[in-house]
Write a protein that holds these residues in place. Structure first.
Motif, PDB file in Angstrom:
ATOM      1  N   UNK A  61       0.833  -1.203   0.000  1.00  0.00           N
ATOM      2  CA  UNK A  61       0.000   0.000   0.000  1.00  0.00           C
ATOM      3  C   UNK A  61       0.866   1.250   0.000  1.00  0.00           C
ATOM      4  N   UNK A  62       1.880   1.274   0.866  1.00  0.00           N
ATOM      5  CA  UNK A  62       2.718   2.475   0.967  1.00  0.00           C
ATOM      6  C   UNK A  62       3.537   2.696  -0.297  1.00  0.00           C
ATOM      7  N   UNK A  63       3.972   1.615  -0.925  1.00  0.00           N
ATOM      8  CA  UNK A  63       4.677   1.763  -2.198  1.00  0.00           C
ATOM      9  C   UNK A  63       3.695   2.024  -3.333  1.00  0.00           C
ATOM     10  N   UNK A  64       2.554   1.323  -3.316  1.00  0.00           N
ATOM     11  CA  UNK A  64       1.573   1.435  -4.394  1.00  0.00           C
ATOM     12  C   UNK A  64       0.930   2.804  -4.499  1.00  0.00           C
ATOM     13  N   UNK A  65       0.864   3.534  -3.378  1.00  0.00           N
ATOM     14  CA  UNK A  65       0.276   4.870  -3.403  1.00  0.00           C
ATOM     15  C   UNK A  65       1.244   5.928  -3.918  1.00  0.00           C
ATOM     16  N   UNK A  66       2.511   5.566  -4.051  1.00  0.00           N
ATOM     17  CA  UNK A  66       3.497   6.552  -4.498  1.00  0.00           C
ATOM     18  C   UNK A  66       3.333   6.832  -5.981  1.00  0.00           C
ATOM     19  N   UNK A  67       3.763   7.996  -6.434  1.00  0.00           N
ATOM     20  CA  UNK A  67       3.658   8.316  -7.869  1.00  0.00           C
ATOM     21  C   UNK A  67       4.553   7.438  -8.733  1.00  0.00           C
ATOM     22  N   UNK A  70       3.489   1.481 -10.618  1.00  0.00           N
ATOM     23  CA  UNK A  70       2.730   1.190 -11.830  1.00  0.00           C
ATOM     24  C   UNK A  70       1.271   0.919 -11.452  1.00  0.00           C
ATOM     25  N   UNK A  71       0.341   1.695 -12.021  1.00  0.00           N
ATOM     26  CA  UNK A  71      -1.062   1.581 -11.632  1.00  0.00           C
ATOM     27  C   UNK A  71      -2.018   1.487 -12.824  1.00  0.00           C
ATOM     28  N   UNK A  72      -1.515   1.246 -14.003  1.00  0.00           N
ATOM     29  CA  UNK A  72      -2.366   1.214 -15.196  1.00  0.00           C
ATOM     30  C   UNK A  72      -3.438   0.132 -15.040  1.00  0.00           C
ATOM     31  N   UNK A  73      -4.698   0.524 -15.207  1.00  0.00           N
ATOM     32  CA  UNK A  73      -5.803  -0.412 -15.119  1.00  0.00           C
ATOM     33  C   UNK A  73      -6.204  -0.789 -13.710  1.00  0.00           C
ATOM     34  N   UNK A  74      -5.602  -0.153 -12.714  1.00  0.00           N
ATOM     35  CA  UNK A  74      -5.893  -0.472 -11.313  1.00  0.00           C
ATOM     36  C   UNK A  74      -6.871   0.541 -10.736  1.00  0.00           C
ATOM     37  N   UNK A 119      10.264   6.028  -2.479  1.00  0.00           N
ATOM     38  CA  UNK A 119       8.858   5.983  -2.882  1.00  0.00           C
ATOM     39  C   UNK A 119       7.943   5.903  -1.665  1.00  0.00           C
ATOM     40  N   UNK A 120       8.327   5.081  -0.689  1.00  0.00           N
ATOM     41  CA  UNK A 120       7.551   4.955   0.547  1.00  0.00           C
ATOM     42  C   UNK A 120       7.493   6.306   1.269  1.00  0.00           C
ATOM     43  N   UNK A 121       8.621   6.973   1.344  1.00  0.00           N
ATOM     44  CA  UNK A 121       8.667   8.256   2.049  1.00  0.00           C
ATOM     45  C   UNK A 121       7.887   9.337   1.297  1.00  0.00           C
ATOM     46  N   UNK A 122       7.818   9.246  -0.023  1.00  0.00           N
ATOM     47  CA  UNK A 122       6.988  10.184  -0.790  1.00  0.00           C
ATOM     48  C   UNK A 122       5.513   9.976  -0.432  1.00  0.00           C
ATOM     49  N   UNK A 123       5.105   8.710  -0.321  1.00  0.00           N
ATOM     50  CA  UNK A 123       3.749   8.432   0.141  1.00  0.00           C
ATOM     51  C   UNK A 123       3.544   9.022   1.527  1.00  0.00           C
TER      52      UNK A 123
END
Length: 241
Positions: A61-67, A70-74, A119-123
């Motif tokens: 979640x913490x990595x996935x929320x970062x800009x 990869x989130x295409x189609x999610x 990436x985690x810290x950006x989130x």
């Protein structure tokens, strides 16, 4: 000697009425990101399966929320993720969200490297924009990234962040490192008249009366006494990874 960093992957899985998970509400309908590495990643490559451990979900979640993720189609709802994160915080017995995010970032840095850590810290900065601890950890990690890949944008980002940090609430070593890396960032950017003025102002605000640690004081003196010398971020680094 550093441990070898392990490759990782972010896997998004759909959940809803027909595919439930114990941390989700009955109304949840969307995708969850899972951050896997090591034997779990090898297993996934072999048979397209892995364990749905809470640690993998927390990091996912913490990595996935970062800009950077990869989130295409999610499809996902940030509010749903915040509810899950709070449940995970309680389950992992973290004092607060800030402590949990910094702990996850450090864990990922030691296992998977500084890039996913950033990436985690950006989130974290997105979720807790007033957290000085997260911003400070981010600056320290940015310097580690600069040691791997020297880029002027890193120095500019550090200088933009420092005025947003409440240095009175960070521990002394971190505070001095943050102020020092800001000074180094000014030094490593192109020299011109405006930069000289900025450097003098920076020294007055963030160096004089702030820096007390001997190794940092000696590094600053070395920079000031060798303004024409070519320094690298590795030359100037004062903290352990």
């Amino acid at each position: 000697m550093k441990n070898q960093l392990l490759p990782f992957s972010l896997i998004w899985l759909p959940f809803g009425k027909k595919n439930k998970y114990h941390l989700l509400s009955d109304k949840f309908n969307g995708s969850l990101p899972w951050f896997i590495w090591g034997s779990e990643l090898e297993q996934f490559k072999e048979n397209n399966s892995f364990s749905l451990r809470e640690e993998y979900l927390l990091k996912g979640i913490l990595y996935g929320m970062s800009p950077d993720a990869f989130k295409v189609g999610v499809t996902y709802n940030e509010e749903d993720f915040l509810i899950i994160l709070e449940k995970l915080r309680v389950g992992f017995k973290s004092h607060d969200m800030e402590e949990m995010i910094c702990g996850v970032a450090y864990s990922i840095k030691t296992i998977n490297g500084v890039s996913p850590c950033l990436s985690i810290l950006r989130t974290g900065m997105h979720l807790l924009p007033n957290s000085s601890e997260i911003k400070s950890d981010y600056i320290m990690s940015l310097w580690e990234k600069a040691c791997e890949d020297d880029n002027a944008s890193v120095y500019e980002e550090i200088l933009e962040l420092i005025p947003k940090i409440d240095l009175t609430i960070t521990n002394n070593f971190v505070k001095e490192c943050v102020c020092y890396y800001g000074f180094c960032s000014l030094f490593l950017l192109k020299h011109n008249t405006k930069l000289k003025q900025d450097t003098d102002k920076y020294i007055e605000q963030y160096i004089t009366g702030v820096i007390t640690i001997d190794i940092i004081k000696s590094k600053i003196a070395e920079l000031l006494n060798n303004s024409d010398k070519e320094f690298t971020p590795k030359d100037l680094k004062v903290h352990d990874d």
